[in-house]
Design a protein around this motif. Structure first.
Motif, PDB file in Angstrom:
ATOM      1  N   ILE A 118       0.615  -1.424  -0.395  1.00 48.55           N
ATOM      2  CA  ILE A 118      -0.171  -0.312   0.061  1.00 48.55           C
ATOM      3  C   ILE A 118       0.888   1.224  -0.056  1.00 48.55           C
ATOM      4  O   ILE A 118       1.527   1.528   0.883  1.00 48.55           O
ATOM      5  N   ALA A 119       1.006   1.737  -0.923  1.00 43.39           N
ATOM      6  CA  ALA A 119       1.839   2.951  -1.598  1.00 43.39           C
ATOM      7  C   ALA A 119       0.746   4.157  -0.599  1.00 43.39           C
ATOM      8  O   ALA A 119       1.820   5.064   0.164  1.00 43.39           O
ATOM      9  N   ALA A 120       0.426   4.408  -1.079  1.00 43.29           N
ATOM     10  CA  ALA A 120      -0.744   5.579  -0.036  1.00 43.29           C
ATOM     11  C   ALA A 120      -2.196   5.003   0.094  1.00 43.29           C
ATOM     12  O   ALA A 120      -2.781   4.049  -0.513  1.00 43.29           O
ATOM     13  N   SER A 121      -2.822   5.510   1.078  1.00 44.69           N
ATOM     14  CA  SER A 121      -4.302   5.610   1.096  1.00 44.69           C
ATOM     15  C   SER A 121      -4.929   6.745   1.386  1.00 44.69           C
ATOM     16  O   SER A 121      -3.783   7.579   2.481  1.00 44.69           O
ATOM     17  N   SER A 122      -6.017   6.908   1.849  1.00 38.56           N
ATOM     18  CA  SER A 122      -6.938   7.998   2.592  1.00 38.56           C
ATOM     19  C   SER A 122      -7.777   7.443   3.691  1.00 38.56           C
ATOM     20  O   SER A 122      -8.282   8.149   4.742  1.00 38.56           O
ATOM     21  N   ALA A 123      -7.218   5.998   4.684  1.00 36.64           N
ATOM     22  CA  ALA A 123      -8.069   5.818   5.092  1.00 36.64           C
ATOM     23  C   ALA A 123      -7.963   6.630   6.850  1.00 36.64           C
ATOM     24  O   ALA A 123      -8.889   6.645   7.584  1.00 36.64           O
ATOM     25  N   GLY A 124      -7.014   7.687   6.797  1.00 35.79           N
ATOM     26  CA  GLY A 124      -6.848   8.274   7.820  1.00 35.79           C
ATOM     27  C   GLY A 124      -6.952   9.352   8.261  1.00 35.79           C
ATOM     28  O   GLY A 124      -7.287  10.577   8.703  1.00 35.79           O
ATOM     29  N   ALA A 125      -7.752   9.885   6.227  1.00 36.32           N
ATOM     30  CA  ALA A 125      -8.160  11.672   6.516  1.00 36.32           C
ATOM     31  C   ALA A 125      -9.665  11.739   7.115  1.00 36.32           C
ATOM     32  O   ALA A 125     -10.296  10.270   7.821  1.00 36.32           O
ATOM     33  N   SER A 126     -10.151  12.754   7.580  1.00 35.72           N
ATOM     34  CA  SER A 126     -10.963  12.870   8.246  1.00 35.72           C
ATOM     35  C   SER A 126     -11.814  14.050   8.007  1.00 35.72           C
ATOM     36  O   SER A 126     -12.256  14.262   7.609  1.00 35.72           O
ATOM     37  N   PRO A 127     -13.856  13.069   7.027  1.00 36.69           N
ATOM     38  CA  PRO A 127     -13.770  11.446   7.856  1.00 36.69           C
ATOM     39  C   PRO A 127     -13.101  10.442   7.566  1.00 36.69           C
ATOM     40  O   PRO A 127     -12.555  11.135   5.869  1.00 36.69           O
ATOM     41  N   ALA A 128     -12.535   9.233   7.333  1.00 34.89           N
ATOM     42  CA  ALA A 128     -11.610   8.227   6.912  1.00 34.89           C
ATOM     43  C   ALA A 128     -12.330   7.791   5.307  1.00 34.89           C
ATOM     44  O   ALA A 128     -13.406   8.234   4.801  1.00 34.89           O
ATOM     45  N   PHE A 129     -11.207   7.608   4.355  1.00 38.84           N
ATOM     46  CA  PHE A 129     -11.588   8.215   2.687  1.00 38.84           C
ATOM     47  C   PHE A 129     -12.155   9.583   2.279  1.00 38.84           C
ATOM     48  O   PHE A 129     -13.535   9.584   1.278  1.00 38.84           O
ATOM     49  N   SER A 130     -12.234  11.015   3.080  1.00 35.53           N
ATOM     50  CA  SER A 130     -12.564  12.223   2.677  1.00 35.53           C
ATOM     51  C   SER A 130     -11.944  12.769   1.369  1.00 35.53           C
ATOM     52  O   SER A 130     -12.190  13.358   1.245  1.00 35.53           O
ATOM     53  N   SER A 131     -10.672  12.138   1.293  1.00 34.74           N
ATOM     54  CA  SER A 131      -9.739  12.775   0.212  1.00 34.74           C
ATOM     55  C   SER A 131      -8.694  11.909  -0.743  1.00 34.74           C
ATOM     56  O   SER A 131      -9.595  10.995  -0.558  1.00 34.74           O
ATOM     57  N   VAL A 132      -8.122  12.027  -1.586  1.00 36.99           N
ATOM     58  CA  VAL A 132      -7.240  11.474  -2.327  1.00 36.99           C
ATOM     59  C   VAL A 132      -5.997  11.499  -1.884  1.00 36.99           C
ATOM     60  O   VAL A 132      -4.955  12.846  -2.070  1.00 36.99           O
ATOM     61  N   PRO A 133      -4.906  10.609  -2.080  1.00 36.91           N
ATOM     62  CA  PRO A 133      -3.481  11.183  -1.283  1.00 36.91           C
ATOM     63  C   PRO A 133      -2.895  11.579  -2.231  1.00 36.91           C
ATOM     64  O   PRO A 133      -3.198  11.787  -3.664  1.00 36.91           O
ATOM     65  N   GLU A 134      -2.168  12.517  -2.060  1.00 36.50           N
ATOM     66  CA  GLU A 134      -1.277  13.499  -3.281  1.00 36.50           C
ATOM     67  C   GLU A 134      -0.285  12.510  -3.171  1.00 36.50           C
ATOM     68  O   GLU A 134       0.809  12.483  -2.539  1.00 36.50           O
ATOM     69  N   MET A 135       0.313  12.177  -4.596  1.00 36.85           N
ATOM     70  CA  MET A 135       1.934  11.560  -4.568  1.00 36.85           C
ATOM     71  C   MET A 135       2.635  12.069  -5.346  1.00 36.85           C
ATOM     72  O   MET A 135       1.965  12.646  -6.045  1.00 36.85           O
ATOM     73  N   SER A 136       3.555  11.718  -6.011  1.00 38.05           N
ATOM     74  CA  SER A 136       4.860  11.920  -6.403  1.00 38.05           C
ATOM     75  C   SER A 136       5.440  10.069  -7.033  1.00 38.05           C
ATOM     76  O   SER A 136       4.887   9.120  -6.394  1.00 38.05           O
ATOM     77  N   ARG A 137       6.095  10.640  -7.927  1.00 40.42           N
ATOM     78  CA  ARG A 137       6.888   9.376  -8.989  1.00 40.42           C
ATOM     79  C   ARG A 137       7.619   8.463  -6.985  1.00 40.42           C
ATOM     80  O   ARG A 137       7.749   7.225  -7.439  1.00 40.42           O
ATOM     81  N   SER A 138       8.585   9.197  -6.433  1.00 42.65           N
ATOM     82  CA  SER A 138       9.030   8.716  -4.811  1.00 42.65           C
ATOM     83  C   SER A 138       8.252   7.832  -4.340  1.00 42.65           C
ATOM     84  O   SER A 138       8.894   7.629  -3.366  1.00 42.65           O
ATOM     85  N   ASP A 139       6.883   8.470  -4.296  1.00 39.40           N
ATOM     86  CA  ASP A 139       6.103   7.004  -2.885  1.00 39.40           C
ATOM     87  C   ASP A 139       6.029   5.639  -3.498  1.00 39.40           C
ATOM     88  O   ASP A 139       5.210   5.203  -3.058  1.00 39.40           O
ATOM     89  N   PHE A 140       6.387   5.305  -4.938  1.00 39.70           N
ATOM     90  CA  PHE A 140       6.482   4.230  -5.338  1.00 39.70           C
ATOM     91  C   PHE A 140       7.598   3.746  -5.615  1.00 39.70           C
ATOM     92  O   PHE A 140       8.486   3.939  -5.246  1.00 39.70           O
ATOM     93  N   ARG A 141       7.386   2.132  -5.628  1.00 38.93           N
ATOM     94  CA  ARG A 141       8.658   1.353  -5.306  1.00 38.93           C
ATOM     95  C   ARG A 141       9.462   1.333  -6.781  1.00 38.93           C
ATOM     96  O   ARG A 141       8.693   0.885  -7.770  1.00 38.93           O
ATOM     97  N   PRO A 142      10.211   1.270  -6.886  1.00 41.23           N
ATOM     98  CA  PRO A 142      11.267   1.433  -8.248  1.00 41.23           C
ATOM     99  C   PRO A 142      11.014  -0.295  -9.477  1.00 41.23           C
ATOM    100  O   PRO A 142      11.066  -0.004 -10.419  1.00 41.23           O
ATOM    101  N   ASP A 143      11.228  -0.779  -8.533  1.00 42.69           N
ATOM    102  CA  ASP A 143      10.648  -2.231  -8.993  1.00 42.69           C
ATOM    103  C   ASP A 143       9.251  -2.217  -9.477  1.00 42.69           C
ATOM    104  O   ASP A 143       8.961  -4.239  -9.190  1.00 42.69           O
ATOM    105  N   ALA A 144       8.550  -2.253  -8.990  1.00 40.75           N
ATOM    106  CA  ALA A 144       7.335  -2.161  -8.908  1.00 40.75           C
ATOM    107  C   ALA A 144       6.588  -2.797 -10.257  1.00 40.75           C
ATOM    108  O   ALA A 144       7.194  -2.163 -10.963  1.00 40.75           O
ATOM    109  N   ASP A 145       5.727  -3.426 -10.863  1.00 43.76           N
ATOM    110  CA  ASP A 145       6.248  -4.064 -12.042  1.00 43.76           C
ATOM    111  C   ASP A 145       4.153  -3.176 -12.327  1.00 43.76           C
ATOM    112  O   ASP A 145       4.182  -3.244 -14.168  1.00 43.76           O
ATOM    113  N   TYR A 146       3.163  -2.764 -11.817  1.00 46.85           N
ATOM    114  CA  TYR A 146       2.537  -1.515 -11.927  1.00 46.85           C
ATOM    115  C   TYR A 146       2.007  -0.637 -10.472  1.00 46.85           C
ATOM    116  O   TYR A 146       2.164  -1.318  -9.082  1.00 46.85           O
ATOM    117  N   VAL A 147       1.408  -0.148 -10.468  1.00 47.63           N
ATOM    118  CA  VAL A 147       0.648   0.901  -9.635  1.00 47.63           C
ATOM    119  C   VAL A 147      -1.111   0.736  -9.942  1.00 47.63           C
ATOM    120  O   VAL A 147      -0.852   0.894 -11.067  1.00 47.63           O
TER     121      VAL A 147
END
Length: 366
Positions: A118-147
């Motif tokens: 799980i590279a990112a999650s909005s479960a911790g938002a208030s209320p839960a899942f009320s937003s979408v995580p802001e992400m950049s390339r560095s948030d993902f593993r370099p050897d991931a086959d897909y996101v």
């Protein structure tokens, strides 16, 4: 209010013109010219229908030539398995962004086949899942086959506003709840999948748009009906496809094209959803539960602040001819799904009812 409107998130009503066309073709069926309910999937007639559906969809989405279009059996749940089975390499590593119920289900299913993170999650938002995580390339593993992401969250009413930057890592998007509601740059994604039922037909078929280089590497254990290469080689006709669901999808694709394409769908959808959000933001009786920055253009989620009052609202709405407004069981509350087939008048009717209900049911100290 005499007209009835269906706000269901699970199965959107078909465009009236499409329904009339299907009724006519079914009623005129004969042994010499079978109706869509009786199509033989081995015939050239059905092959022509598949080709027409693909050509129309390619026109609508401006799908590049290096992407394949597949019409596969099952809903998005089948793709929760198909994606890792087809896209994982030998080291079996992929990243998921969890923004709600369906993205979590996809992650849990993927864990059966490899190292899912799980590279990112909005479960911790208030209320839960009320937003979408802001992400950049560095948030993902370099050897991931897909996101993997769920582009629109129909349960909590959120949506991506920008496409996550994944660099050379293929981005996979579940677009089941927003497919064909607005233009999409297909080249931003390695794979897009969308189950029918919301914006392009009835359940029974899932559209997969996949880049050429992601086809042909399926694991040995992959069932043939989930193997992208097999389905591509068979032109989406492997064993007994849901011929009627494909017939409906083709008719809806054509209808959208005739109505002005995806730019027109976007204009109509934004006008409907803006009407409701503007009303929600102008009063205090109802509360929209989603961060304004990430509000979905197809699913408006709100509450009165009291579960008993929410229930009263839902019952009164049905009596007034407004159906399918009950929120997902994971969230509760009220949810208005504004798919392509929902007319502007439906949004107006909902606001009219909301105003009337608020006047007739003043809030007390709960």
């Amino acid at each position: 209010m005499n007209e009835k409107f269906n706000f269901s998130a699970v199965q959107a009503p078909l465009p009236y013109e499409v329904t009339q066309e299907l009724v006519k073709s079914i009623s005129q069926g004969s042994p010499d010219a079978p109706s869509p309910l009786e199509f033989d999937y081995t015939t050239e007639k059905f092959g022509a229908l598949i080709r027409h559906a693909e050509e129309t969809l390619r026109t609508l989405l401006h799908i590049p030539v290096n992407y394949r279009v597949l019409f596969m059996a099952g809903g998005e749940d089948a793709q929760f398995s198909a994606v890792p089975l087809n896209l994982l390499s030998d080291h079996k590593c992929a990243d998921y962004v969890v923004t709600g119920v369906f993205s979590k289900e996809a992650y849990l299913e993927g864990k059966k086949y490899g190292d899912m993170n799980i590279a990112a999650s909005s479960a911790g938002a208030s209320p839960a899942f009320s937003s979408v995580p802001e992400m950049s390339r560095s948030d993902f593993r370099p050897d991931a086959d897909y996101v993997h992401i769920c582009y629109n969250n129909p349960v909590y009413g959120t949506s991506y506003r920008t496409v996550p930057e994944t660099g050379s890592i293929p981005l996979v998007a579940d677009m089941s709840s927003c497919f064909l509601s607005a233009p999409v740059n297909v080249s931003d994604f390695g794979l897009i999948y969308a189950a029918a039922g919301q914006n392009y037909g009835i359940s029974g078929v899932t559209t997969v748009i996949v880049r050429d280089d992601l086809v042909g590497n399926a694991a040995d254990i992959t069932p043939s009906v989930l193997n992208y290469e097999t389905m591509s080689d068979k032109q989406s006709v492997f064993r007994a496809p849901d011929t009627f669901a494909l017939t409906v999808a083709d008719a809806v694709f054509t209808h959208i094209l005739n109505e002005g394409g995806l730019e027109e769908m976007k204009r109509r959808n934004e006008s409907k959803v803006s009407l409701i959000y503007d009303y929600l933001d102008s009063q205090v009786y109802y509360t929209a539960t989603v961060d304004k920055k990430y509000r979905s253009s197809t699913h408006v989620v709100f509450v009165t602040g009291n579960s008993a009052m929410d229930e009263r609202f839902l019952q009164a709405a049905e009596e007034a001819g407004l159906y399918g407004l009950r929120g997902h069981s994971a969230v509760g509350g009220i949810r208005a799904s504004l798919y392509n087939s929902m007319p502007y008048e439906g949004a107006e009717a909902l606001i009219e009812f909301m105003k009337k209900f608020a006047m007739q049911n003043p809030k007390l100290d709960f």
